[in-house]
Design a protein around this motif. Structure first.
Motif, PDB file in Angstrom:
ATOM      1  N   LEU A 364      -2.210 -10.089   4.356  1.00 18.21           N
ATOM      2  CA  LEU A 364      -3.253  -9.222   4.908  1.00 18.21           C
ATOM      3  C   LEU A 364      -3.592  -8.052   3.994  1.00 18.21           C
ATOM      4  N   PHE A 365      -2.731  -7.796   3.003  1.00 12.34           N
ATOM      5  CA  PHE A 365      -2.886  -6.614   2.158  1.00 12.34           C
ATOM      6  C   PHE A 365      -4.205  -6.643   1.388  1.00 12.34           C
ATOM      7  N   ARG A 366      -4.940  -5.535   1.476  1.00 16.48           N
ATOM      8  CA  ARG A 366      -6.181  -5.304   0.751  1.00 16.48           C
ATOM      9  C   ARG A 366      -7.314  -6.252   1.157  1.00 16.48           C
ATOM     10  N   THR A 367      -7.078  -7.124   2.105  1.00 15.57           N
ATOM     11  CA  THR A 367      -8.152  -7.992   2.606  1.00 15.57           C
ATOM     12  C   THR A 367      -8.465  -7.585   4.040  1.00 15.57           C
ATOM     13  N   VAL A 368      -7.584  -7.983   4.958  1.00 20.83           N
ATOM     14  CA  VAL A 368      -7.751  -7.587   6.355  1.00 20.83           C
ATOM     15  C   VAL A 368      -7.237  -6.165   6.575  1.00 20.83           C
ATOM     16  N   CYS A 369      -6.130  -5.823   5.938  1.00 23.60           N
ATOM     17  CA  CYS A 369      -5.453  -4.547   6.166  1.00 23.60           C
ATOM     18  C   CYS A 369      -5.775  -3.555   5.045  1.00 23.60           C
ATOM     19  N   THR A 370      -6.456  -2.477   5.379  1.00 26.17           N
ATOM     20  CA  THR A 370      -6.829  -1.425   4.431  1.00 26.17           C
ATOM     21  C   THR A 370      -6.606  -0.077   5.107  1.00 26.17           C
ATOM     22  N   PRO A 371      -6.612   1.024   4.347  1.00 23.09           N
ATOM     23  CA  PRO A 371      -6.460   2.328   4.996  1.00 23.09           C
ATOM     24  C   PRO A 371      -7.539   2.625   6.028  1.00 23.09           C
ATOM     25  N   GLU A 372      -8.737   2.098   5.825  1.00 20.70           N
ATOM     26  CA  GLU A 372      -9.817   2.297   6.790  1.00 20.70           C
ATOM     27  C   GLU A 372      -9.638   1.440   8.036  1.00 20.70           C
ATOM     28  N   ASN A 373      -8.956   0.312   7.889  1.00 20.39           N
ATOM     29  CA  ASN A 373      -8.748  -0.605   9.006  1.00 20.39           C
ATOM     30  C   ASN A 373      -7.302  -1.108   8.972  1.00 20.39           C
ATOM     31  N   PRO A 374      -6.329  -0.233   9.256  1.00 22.13           N
ATOM     32  CA  PRO A 374      -4.923  -0.629   9.129  1.00 22.13           C
ATOM     33  C   PRO A 374      -4.483  -1.566  10.242  1.00 22.13           C
ATOM     34  N   VAL A 375      -3.758  -2.598   9.851  1.00 25.86           N
ATOM     35  CA  VAL A 375      -3.176  -3.511  10.839  1.00 25.86           C
ATOM     36  C   VAL A 375      -1.796  -3.010  11.263  1.00 25.86           C
ATOM     37  N   GLY A 376      -1.060  -2.441  10.305  1.00 22.29           N
ATOM     38  CA  GLY A 376       0.280  -1.936  10.584  1.00 22.29           C
ATOM     39  C   GLY A 376       0.454  -0.517  10.085  1.00 22.29           C
ATOM     40  N   PRO A 377       1.542   0.147  10.497  1.00 22.59           N
ATOM     41  CA  PRO A 377       1.734   1.566  10.180  1.00 22.59           C
ATOM     42  C   PRO A 377       1.987   1.850   8.705  1.00 22.59           C
ATOM     43  N   CYS A 378       2.472   0.861   7.948  1.00 28.25           N
ATOM     44  CA  CYS A 378       2.738   1.101   6.526  1.00 28.25           C
ATOM     45  C   CYS A 378       1.452   1.350   5.738  1.00 28.25           C
ATOM     46  N   MET A 379       0.318   0.991   6.311  1.00 26.17           N
ATOM     47  CA  MET A 379      -0.970   1.261   5.677  1.00 26.17           C
ATOM     48  C   MET A 379      -1.601   2.535   6.237  1.00 26.17           C
ATOM     49  N   VAL A 380      -1.047   3.069   7.336  1.00 23.51           N
ATOM     50  CA  VAL A 380      -1.608   4.259   7.966  1.00 23.51           C
ATOM     51  C   VAL A 380      -1.088   5.523   7.306  1.00 23.51           C
ATOM     52  N   SER A 381       0.226   5.643   7.263  1.00 25.06           N
ATOM     53  CA  SER A 381       0.829   6.887   6.781  1.00 25.06           C
ATOM     54  C   SER A 381       0.633   7.055   5.280  1.00 25.06           C
ATOM     55  N   SER A 382       0.408   8.293   4.855  1.00 22.27           N
ATOM     56  CA  SER A 382       0.292   8.559   3.418  1.00 22.27           C
ATOM     57  C   SER A 382       1.595   8.261   2.688  1.00 22.27           C
ATOM     58  N   GLU A 383       2.725   8.222   3.418  1.00 25.09           N
ATOM     59  CA  GLU A 383       4.019   7.911   2.816  1.00 25.09           C
ATOM     60  C   GLU A 383       4.394   6.444   2.970  1.00 25.09           C
ATOM     61  N   GLY A 384       3.514   5.645   3.558  1.00 21.04           N
ATOM     62  CA  GLY A 384       3.809   4.231   3.751  1.00 21.04           C
ATOM     63  C   GLY A 384       3.728   3.451   2.449  1.00 21.04           C
ATOM     64  N   SER A 385       4.578   2.447   2.314  1.00 18.31           N
ATOM     65  CA  SER A 385       4.604   1.640   1.096  1.00 18.31           C
ATOM     66  C   SER A 385       3.277   0.955   0.848  1.00 18.31           C
ATOM     67  N   CYS A 386       2.664   0.422   1.907  1.00 20.83           N
ATOM     68  CA  CYS A 386       1.402  -0.311   1.736  1.00 20.83           C
ATOM     69  C   CYS A 386       0.286   0.640   1.295  1.00 20.83           C
ATOM     70  N   ALA A 387       0.240   1.842   1.880  1.00 25.73           N
ATOM     71  CA  ALA A 387      -0.769   2.804   1.482  1.00 25.73           C
ATOM     72  C   ALA A 387      -0.583   3.232   0.032  1.00 25.73           C
ATOM     73  N   ALA A 388       0.689   3.398  -0.393  1.00 26.82           N
ATOM     74  CA  ALA A 388       0.963   3.775  -1.783  1.00 26.82           C
ATOM     75  C   ALA A 388       0.549   2.668  -2.738  1.00 26.82           C
ATOM     76  N   TYR A 389       0.857   1.429  -2.399  1.00 24.70           N
ATOM     77  CA  TYR A 389       0.460   0.307  -3.259  1.00 24.70           C
ATOM     78  C   TYR A 389      -1.061   0.194  -3.325  1.00 24.70           C
ATOM     79  N   TYR A 390      -1.705   0.382  -2.177  1.00 25.78           N
ATOM     80  CA  TYR A 390      -3.167   0.270  -2.128  1.00 25.78           C
ATOM     81  C   TYR A 390      -3.815   1.306  -3.052  1.00 25.78           C
ATOM     82  N   ARG A 391      -3.243   2.502  -3.074  1.00 30.98           N
ATOM     83  CA  ARG A 391      -3.849   3.605  -3.844  1.00 30.98           C
ATOM     84  C   ARG A 391      -3.514   3.538  -5.317  1.00 30.98           C
ATOM     85  N   TYR A 392      -2.303   3.113  -5.666  1.00 27.47           N
ATOM     86  CA  TYR A 392      -1.834   3.286  -7.037  1.00 27.47           C
ATOM     87  C   TYR A 392      -1.654   1.995  -7.840  1.00 27.47           C
ATOM     88  N   TYR A 393      -1.705   0.829  -7.186  1.00 29.08           N
ATOM     89  CA  TYR A 393      -1.493  -0.410  -7.943  1.00 29.08           C
ATOM     90  C   TYR A 393      -2.735  -1.278  -7.915  1.00 29.08           C
TER      91      TYR A 393
END
Length: 393
Positions: A364-393
Motif C-alpha cells: 500500500l506504500f505510496r500508492t493507496v497509503c500516503t500522508p494525505e490519505n493514510p491507511v495506518g498510523p505509521c503514515m500519520v505521525s511525523s515520527e512514523g517509519s512510513c512517513a519518514a520513508y515517504y519523505r526522505y527515500y
C-alpha cells in the motif's frame, strides 16, 4: 576517531553524576547552545565516525534497531542508512507512540468523543489516526468537540475555561510524556477540578524491547536506545538486554554526529565481543535518569498489560491510573460503548513496527497509503517509519 579535545568519541560511555560535564552545571544562553550543538553536525567528525563504523563492522553483518521515532526521522533525514557498510542493517522498531497505539485504544477515544457533553483534548497527530471505522478528524467533521492541545496543562486550562463541559485528555506516549500527565492529574485533584479526566494509553519501553529481542522472525544484534525516554528512566531498565540476552545497547541523541557516535560505539562492542549498555548522550542523560519524574509516574500510575500495534499484548508494558486517582480515569467515568475492533485491510504497520518489513515493502506504500490519505498510523505521525520513508527515500 578523536574530537577536537583529543577524546576518542567512539569510546565514550556512561558518566557518573560527579563527573558530569561542566556544561550541565551552568546556565547556557541560546548563542552558546547553538555554538556547542554545531559540533554535533560537524562533517569532519561525521566522516571520522563513518570510517570507524566501517573498520569495526562485523564481517558477517549485523542488524541494529532504533526504537525512537525521533531517531527514525534523524536517520532518514540525514541519509545515515545509506552510509552504513555492506551487511549493516538499520531497522526501525516500535518507537513512535502514536504508531504503537492499538486500534482498540483509538476506537475507545472515538467512543469517548461520541459521549454527550465531552470535549476531547489531544495532540494534533492523533486526530488523523484511523480507527476501525472512523477517526477523531471525521468525528470533528460530524460535529463532535475535538480540541488540539500542546500539553496536558492546556487541557487543564480548557477544563477551567469550560466548566460546563467534560474535558478528556488523550494520554498517549512513553515515559517522556507520562510524568506531565501524572502532574496534571495531581494538579486537577488539588484544584478540585471535576470536569477533567484522562484516557490513559501510556506505555513503557523496556517490556516492548524484551518482546522484540525474543521475536523469532527478527534477529537483533544491538539497539540504538532512545534519548528522550532515557532522560527519564536512565540506563538501569535496559541492563537486562545485555545481561540476559547479550544484546549491546547505546543511548544516543538526535543530531547526525550523535547517531553516528552511537552506532560507532555499538560497532566497537560487537568488534570486541562485548554486550553492555552505554551512554553516548551524556549531555542529556544521566545513568540514574530523572528520579523526580519517575516518582510522579509511580504516584499516579501503576503498570498493567497493554496492547501494542504489531506486538500484541505485553505484560506490565502499560500504565493505568491508580485507584487513588480513579475519578480522573475517563473510561471508568463514562463507560463508553466501543465498536468491534477491525484492523485496516492490507495495512502492514504491525510488521513495520516489529522491524521485519521496511515501509516501502508494504504493497500500500505510496500508492493507496500516503500522508494525505493514510491507511495506518505509521503514515500519520511525523515520527512514523512510513512517513519518514515517504519523505526522505
Amino acid at each position: 576517531m578523536t574530537s577536537s579535545t583529543g577524546t576518542d568519541v567512539s569510546r565514550e560511555t556512561s558518566v557518573e553524576p560527579k563527573d558530569r560535564p561542566e556544561h550541565l552545571a551552568r546556565a547556557v544562553d541560546a548563542a552558546t547552545m547553538e555554538s556547542e550543538l554545531a559540533a554535533f553536525k560537524d562533517p569532519k567528525l561525521a566522516r571520522g565516525l563513518i570510517e570507524s563504523i566501517a573498520k569495526l563492522s562485523p564481517a558477517g553483518g549485523a542488524t541494529l534497531m532504533e526504537v525512537c521515532g525521533t531517531h527514525t526521522v534523524a536517520i532518514a533525514r540525514n541519509g545515515i542508512r545509506n552510509l552504513m557498510p555492506e551487511g549493516i542493517r538499520l531497522a526501525s522498531g516500535p518507537g513512535c507512540p502514536v504508531c504503537v497505539t492499538s486500534n482498540r485504544d483509538i476506537d475507545t477515544v472515538i467512543a469517548l468523543a461520541r459521549v454527550e457533553n465531552v470535549t476531547i483534548a489531544t495532540f494534533g497527530d492523533m486526530t488523523r489516526v484511523p480507527g476501525s471505522t472512523s477517526s477523531l478528524l471525521k468525528e470533528q467533521a460530524a460535529g463532535r468537540s475535538i480540541q488540539i492541545v500542546y500539553s496536558p496543562l492546556d487541557a487543564l486550562n480548557l477544563a477551567q475555561d469550560c466548566p460546563d463541559r467534560e474535558i478528556v485528555f488523550v494520554g498517549v506516549g512513553f515515559e517522556t510524556t507520562t510524568p506531565l500527565v501524572a502532574m496534571s492529574i495531581k494538579r486537577a485533584k488539588a484544584m478540585g477540578l471535576k470536569n477533567f479526566s484522562v484516557f490513559a494509553a501510556h506505555k513503557n519501553m523496556p517490556g516492548a524491547l524484551e518482546t522484540i529481542v525474543n521475536d523469532p522472525e527478527l534477529k537483533v544484534d544491538a539497539l540504538i536506545l532512545p534519548g528522550h525516554v532515557s532522560t527519564i528512566i536512565g540506563m538501569e531498565p535496559y541492563r537486562f538486554l545485555a545481561e540476559k540476552y547479550g544484546i549491546a545497547g547505546v543511548i544516543t541523541g538526535f543530531e547526525p554526529v550523535d547517531v553516528l557516535q552511537g552506532i560507532a560505539m555499538i560497532m566497537r562492542q560487537l568488534h570486541e565481543g562485548r554486550a553492555e549498555i552505554e551512554i553516548a548522550y551524556a549531555r542529556g542523560v544521566m545513568a540514574e535518569g530523572n528520579p523526580t519524574a519517575m516518582a510522579a509516574i509511580d504516584e499516579v500510575f501503576e503498570t498493567c498489560p497493554a496492547i501494542w500495534r504489531g506486538l500484541g499484548e505485553i505484560p506490565d508494558s502499560g500504565y493505568r491510573i491508580r485507584p487513588e486517582y480513579r475519578e480522573f480515569d475517563a473510561v471508568l467515568r463514562f463507560d463508553p460503548e466501543i465498536e468491534p475492533t477491525q484492523d485496516p485491510k492490507g495495512c502492514r504497520c504491525g510488521d513495520v513496527l516489529r522491524g521485519i518489513m521496511a515501509p516501502d515493502e508494504c504493497p500500500l506504500f505510496r500508492t493507496v497509503c500516503t500522508p494525505e490519505n493514510p491507511v495506518g498510523p505509521c503514515m500519520v505521525s511525523s515520527e512514523g517509519s512510513c512517513a519518514a520513508y515517504y519523505r526522505y527515500y
